[in-house]
Write a protein that holds these residues in place. Structure first.
Motif, PDB file in Angstrom:
ATOM      1  N   LEU A   1       0.829  -1.198   0.000  1.00 17.37           N
ATOM      2  CA  LEU A   1       0.000   0.000   0.000  1.00 17.37           C
ATOM      3  C   LEU A   1       0.865   1.251   0.000  1.00 17.37           C
ATOM      4  O   LEU A   1       1.987   1.241   0.509  1.00 17.37           O
ATOM      5  N   PRO A   2       0.385   2.357  -0.549  1.00 20.30           N
ATOM      6  CA  PRO A   2       1.146   3.609  -0.482  1.00 20.30           C
ATOM      7  C   PRO A   2       1.254   4.083   0.962  1.00 20.30           C
ATOM      8  O   PRO A   2       0.288   3.968   1.729  1.00 20.30           O
ATOM      9  N   PRO A   3       2.404   4.604   1.361  1.00 19.78           N
ATOM     10  CA  PRO A   3       2.556   5.055   2.759  1.00 19.78           C
ATOM     11  C   PRO A   3       1.690   6.272   3.042  1.00 19.78           C
ATOM     12  O   PRO A   3       1.518   7.138   2.184  1.00 19.78           O
ATOM     13  N   PRO A   4       1.135   6.367   4.248  1.00 21.35           N
ATOM     14  CA  PRO A   4       0.302   7.513   4.610  1.00 21.35           C
ATOM     15  C   PRO A   4       1.169   8.733   4.917  1.00 21.35           C
ATOM     16  O   PRO A   4       2.366   8.624   5.202  1.00 21.35           O
ATOM     17  N   PRO A   5       0.597   9.934   4.876  1.00 23.87           N
ATOM     18  CA  PRO A   5       1.380  11.158   5.093  1.00 23.87           C
ATOM     19  C   PRO A   5       2.108  11.202   6.428  1.00 23.87           C
ATOM     20  O   PRO A   5       3.168  11.828   6.520  1.00 23.87           O
ATOM     21  N   GLU A   6       1.597  10.559   7.463  1.00 24.77           N
ATOM     22  CA  GLU A   6       2.268  10.639   8.765  1.00 24.77           C
ATOM     23  C   GLU A   6       3.644   9.977   8.749  1.00 24.77           C
ATOM     24  O   GLU A   6       4.456  10.224   9.648  1.00 24.77           O
ATOM     25  N   LEU A   7       3.927   9.155   7.736  1.00 22.53           N
ATOM     26  CA  LEU A   7       5.250   8.534   7.619  1.00 22.53           C
ATOM     27  C   LEU A   7       6.196   9.312   6.714  1.00 22.53           C
ATOM     28  O   LEU A   7       7.369   8.959   6.612  1.00 22.53           O
ATOM     29  N   TYR A   8       5.714  10.358   6.062  1.00 23.80           N
ATOM     30  CA  TYR A   8       6.563  11.117   5.134  1.00 23.80           C
ATOM     31  C   TYR A   8       7.843  11.649   5.764  1.00 23.80           C
ATOM     32  O   TYR A   8       8.880  11.699   5.089  1.00 23.80           O
ATOM     33  N   PRO A   9       7.838  12.075   7.049  1.00 26.00           N
ATOM     34  CA  PRO A   9       9.096  12.597   7.618  1.00 26.00           C
ATOM     35  C   PRO A   9      10.251  11.591   7.602  1.00 26.00           C
ATOM     36  O   PRO A   9      11.406  11.998   7.703  1.00 26.00           O
ATOM     37  N   TRP A  10       9.964  10.299   7.477  1.00 24.23           N
ATOM     38  CA  TRP A  10      11.036   9.293   7.453  1.00 24.23           C
ATOM     39  C   TRP A  10      11.388   8.831   6.034  1.00 24.23           C
ATOM     40  O   TRP A  10      12.337   8.067   5.871  1.00 24.23           O
ATOM     41  N   LEU A  11      10.654   9.293   5.028  1.00 22.98           N
ATOM     42  CA  LEU A  11      10.758   8.689   3.699  1.00 22.98           C
ATOM     43  C   LEU A  11      11.376   9.618   2.668  1.00 22.98           C
ATOM     44  O   LEU A  11      11.216  10.843   2.742  1.00 22.98           O
TER      45      LEU A  11
ATOM     46  N   LEU B   1       9.652   7.224  -2.491  1.00 22.11           N
ATOM     47  CA  LEU B   1       8.649   6.428  -1.785  1.00 22.11           C
ATOM     48  C   LEU B   1       7.379   7.229  -1.543  1.00 22.11           C
ATOM     49  O   LEU B   1       6.271   6.683  -1.594  1.00 22.11           O
ATOM     50  N   ILE B   2       7.510   8.509  -1.282  1.00 19.10           N
ATOM     51  CA  ILE B   2       6.335   9.362  -1.092  1.00 19.10           C
ATOM     52  C   ILE B   2       5.520   9.442  -2.375  1.00 19.10           C
ATOM     53  O   ILE B   2       4.287   9.407  -2.367  1.00 19.10           O
ATOM     54  N   HIS B   3       6.224   9.527  -3.515  1.00 18.19           N
ATOM     55  CA  HIS B   3       5.545   9.627  -4.811  1.00 18.19           C
ATOM     56  C   HIS B   3       5.063   8.285  -5.332  1.00 18.19           C
ATOM     57  O   HIS B   3       4.351   8.236  -6.348  1.00 18.19           O
TER      58      HIS B   3
ATOM     59  N   GLY C   1       9.075  17.310  13.978  1.00 17.43           N
ATOM     60  CA  GLY C   1       7.684  16.955  14.205  1.00 17.43           C
ATOM     61  C   GLY C   1       6.695  17.588  13.256  1.00 17.43           C
ATOM     62  O   GLY C   1       5.488  17.585  13.529  1.00 17.43           O
ATOM     63  N   ARG C   2       7.173  18.118  12.106  1.00 10.39           N
ATOM     64  CA  ARG C   2       6.247  18.736  11.143  1.00 10.39           C
ATOM     65  C   ARG C   2       5.301  17.701  10.544  1.00 10.39           C
ATOM     66  O   ARG C   2       5.578  16.516  10.500  1.00 10.39           O
ATOM     67  N   GLU C   3       4.168  18.188  10.039  1.00  7.68           N
ATOM     68  CA  GLU C   3       3.187  17.316   9.401  1.00  7.68           C
ATOM     69  C   GLU C   3       3.745  16.750   8.102  1.00  7.68           C
ATOM     70  O   GLU C   3       4.596  17.363   7.448  1.00  7.68           O
ATOM     71  N   GLY C   4       3.232  15.579   7.724  1.00  9.98           N
ATOM     72  CA  GLY C   4       3.764  14.883   6.568  1.00  9.98           C
ATOM     73  C   GLY C   4       3.667  15.655   5.273  1.00  9.98           C
ATOM     74  O   GLY C   4       4.623  15.687   4.472  1.00  9.98           O
ATOM     75  N   LEU C   5       2.520  16.283   5.013  1.00 10.29           N
ATOM     76  CA  LEU C   5       2.360  17.019   3.761  1.00 10.29           C
ATOM     77  C   LEU C   5       3.292  18.227   3.700  1.00 10.29           C
ATOM     78  O   LEU C   5       3.773  18.596   2.623  1.00 10.29           O
TER      79      LEU C   5
ATOM     80  N   VAL D   1       6.259  18.266   5.099  1.00  8.75           N
ATOM     81  CA  VAL D   1       7.562  17.667   4.808  1.00  8.75           C
ATOM     82  C   VAL D   1       7.680  17.356   3.325  1.00  8.75           C
ATOM     83  O   VAL D   1       8.725  17.594   2.698  1.00  8.75           O
ATOM     84  N   LYS D   2       6.614  16.840   2.715  1.00  7.16           N
ATOM     85  CA  LYS D   2       6.632  16.552   1.283  1.00  7.16           C
ATOM     86  C   LYS D   2       6.901  17.815   0.474  1.00  7.16           C
ATOM     87  O   LYS D   2       7.712  17.812  -0.475  1.00  7.16           O
ATOM     88  N   ASP D   3       6.234  18.913   0.819  1.00  8.91           N
ATOM     89  CA  ASP D   3       6.449  20.174   0.105  1.00  8.91           C
ATOM     90  C   ASP D   3       7.895  20.640   0.225  1.00  8.91           C
ATOM     91  O   ASP D   3       8.493  21.117  -0.752  1.00  8.91           O
ATOM     92  N   LYS D   4       8.476  20.496   1.417  1.00  6.38           N
ATOM     93  CA  LYS D   4       9.852  20.937   1.612  1.00  6.38           C
ATOM     94  C   LYS D   4      10.824  20.042   0.841  1.00  6.38           C
ATOM     95  O   LYS D   4      11.820  20.533   0.275  1.00  6.38           O
ATOM     96  N   LEU D   5      10.564  18.739   0.800  1.00  3.53           N
ATOM     97  CA  LEU D   5      11.419  17.849   0.020  1.00  3.53           C
ATOM     98  C   LEU D   5      11.350  18.180  -1.464  1.00  3.53           C
ATOM     99  O   LEU D   5      12.369  18.192  -2.170  1.00  3.53           O
ATOM    100  N   GLU D   6      10.164  18.446  -1.955  1.00  2.88           N
ATOM    101  CA  GLU D   6      10.003  18.774  -3.369  1.00  2.88           C
ATOM    102  C   GLU D   6      10.653  20.118  -3.701  1.00  2.88           C
ATOM    103  O   GLU D   6      11.100  20.329  -4.836  1.00  2.88           O
ATOM    104  N   ALA D   7      10.748  21.000  -2.713  1.00  6.50           N
ATOM    105  CA  ALA D   7      11.404  22.296  -2.923  1.00  6.50           C
ATOM    106  C   ALA D   7      12.907  22.211  -2.690  1.00  6.50           C
ATOM    107  O   ALA D   7      13.614  23.212  -2.862  1.00  6.50           O
ATOM    108  N   GLY D   8      13.422  21.047  -2.283  1.00 10.98           N
ATOM    109  CA  GLY D   8      14.853  20.881  -2.051  1.00 10.98           C
ATOM    110  C   GLY D   8      15.312  21.399  -0.714  1.00 10.98           C
ATOM    111  O   GLY D   8      16.523  21.596  -0.508  1.00 10.98           O
ATOM    112  N   THR D   9      14.379  21.590   0.235  1.00 10.17           N
ATOM    113  CA  THR D   9      14.730  22.104   1.559  1.00 10.17           C
ATOM    114  C   THR D   9      15.238  20.971   2.440  1.00 10.17           C
ATOM    115  O   THR D   9      14.683  19.859   2.432  1.00 10.17           O
TER     116      THR D   9
END
Length: 405
Positions: free
Chosen positions: A344-354, A358-360, A389-393, A395-403
């Motif tokens: 299954l696709p991982p839920p947003p709460e796991l994004y900080p570790w991924l 894997l998020i995509h 402790g930021r929210e998963g979504l 974290v996803k935005d920051k990863l996509e922005a290269g932060t």
């Protein structure tokens, strides 16, 4: 009406790798909606699973009821036949003879009944890849995750447990903890033996999580993977609990970040040096990688502290095959049924570790779990949640922005 946009994989569904539409439905959902019993019978023989849900929580039975065509009655009878056979396996250890089920289908015409008789006979004829498996494997069409399991006393699969046999341990402290956003782990007694039961927090909440975990943990075995001991389907076959080796201390996440009402300072892991624990986790990941698999959701939630000095990795429901062609022949040799498929696709709460791949939902690389392992190591040594402790979504935005963190 339930729209089905496209099938990403046109090949028939295998036992462990059901194809999914964009709305989460499988070919079995589409076959049920079509009202064609012959199509449904072939899909189920190929390994289709009646237990899987679409994104709205609907099963193939729900789709059959919405079909609105004359043939839907035959499909409904076929689904009932599959359920009757599976119930016989769970309750009596043997399937009821086909003739004993005849009254249910006496008025449905010779077409369906005859095709099912042929289907059952064909199912009992072993395929080449089944040579070496027991010729007495019971028929359980439509219940793919339970299909290869045997009754108690046989050693070909995890035993199936009556929920009434699971009892609370008297005088023991409550060790219930969250093992993911949708499941709970609790220590119980099964015939006097301690086990940890993984179950859904609420019925209908992400119901395929346990099925996805089952398809991986029932075929992947290593000393540092949390071992499956048994499974406990509900009486109506609509629910499932997984029974694992007893986990006495809880998850690493619970130990490092205790709830506020019981917090007494920085969390520590009793009896386990951080370096030793991380080596145990790394050994589990290397084993998965050697079998062409990525864990797909490694986090402190997935590391279970079985007892002081011993950590094991669980929560395999998000596992995915690695993009390593050189490992595919070895994988096929190890798994006659083709091996566990995409989880299954991982839920947003796991994004900080991924990592982003894997998020995509992209094919993981050999470094994908390594990224999560490094995040986990940082969490262990600092005692702080990743990304503060930021929210998963977010974290996803920051990863996509290269932060960076």
């Amino acid at each position: 009406m339930f729209p089905c946009r496209s099938f990403p994989n046109p090949s028939p569904p295998s036992l462990f790798h059901p194809s999914r539409c964009l709305n989460g439905s499988t070919p079995v959902h589409a076959g049920a909606f079509s009202g064609r019993s012959q199509v449904m019978a072939q899909l189920l023989q190929a390994g289709g699973d009646l237990c899987l849900h679409d994104q709205q929580g609907h099963t193939p039975r729900d789709w059959a009821e919405q079909g609105g065509v004359r043939q839907s009655r035959e499909v409904a009878e076929l689904l009932q036949l599959c359920r009757t056979h599976m119930s016989a396996l769970l309750n009596g250890g043997e399937l009821a003879p086909f003739a004993a089920l005849g009254p249910l289908y006496a008025g449905s015409g010779h077409g369906l009944c005859g095709s099912l008789s042929s289907l059952i006979q064909a199912e009992r004829t072993p395929r080449p890849e089944q040579i070496g498996r027991s010729l007495q494997t019971p028929l359980a069409l439509g219940f793919g995750q339970l299909r290869s399991l045997q009754p108690l006393g046989l050693v070909t699969g995890p035993p199936m447990v009556d929920p009434k046999e699971l009892l609370s341990a008297q005088g023991e402290p409550d060790s219930t903890y969250e093992s993911s956003s949708h499941t709970l782990m609790a220590n119980l007694l099964w015939r006097g033996h301690p086990v940890s039961r993984r179950q859904l927090k609420a019925p209908g909440a992400c119901p395929d999580v346990l099925l996805a975990d089952l398809q991986h943990c029932s075929t992947l075995h290593h000393p540092n993977l949390l071992p499956l001991m048994a499974l406990s389907p509900s009486a109506d076959l609509a629910g499932l609990c997984l029974l694992f080796e007893p986990v006495w201390l809880g998850s690493l996440h619970v130990m490092l970040h205790p709830p506020r009402w019981k917090e007494k300072g920085p969390g520590t892991v009793p009896g386990l040096l951080p370096g030793h624990m991380l080596l145990q986790v790394l050994e589990a990941l290397l084993f998965l990688q050697a079998h062409g698999r990525a864990h797909g959701s490694l986090s402190s939630h997935a590391v279970h502290l079985v007892r002081p000095g011993l950590a094991k990795v669980g929560n395999l429901e998000h596992g995915r095959p690695l993009n390593q062609p050189c490992l595919r022949p070895r994988l096929q040799q190890g798994y006659p049924w083709g091996g566990p498929g995409i989880g299954l696709p991982p839920p947003p709460e796991l994004y900080p570790w991924l990592p982003l791949e894997l998020i995509h939902g992209d094919t993981p690389a050999t470094t994908s779990d390594l990224y999560s392992f490094c995040i986990l190591a940082q969490e262990v040594f600092t005692g702080e949640l990743p990304w503060a402790g930021r929210e998963g979504l977010e974290v996803k935005d920051k990863l996509e922005a290269g932060t960076q963190q």
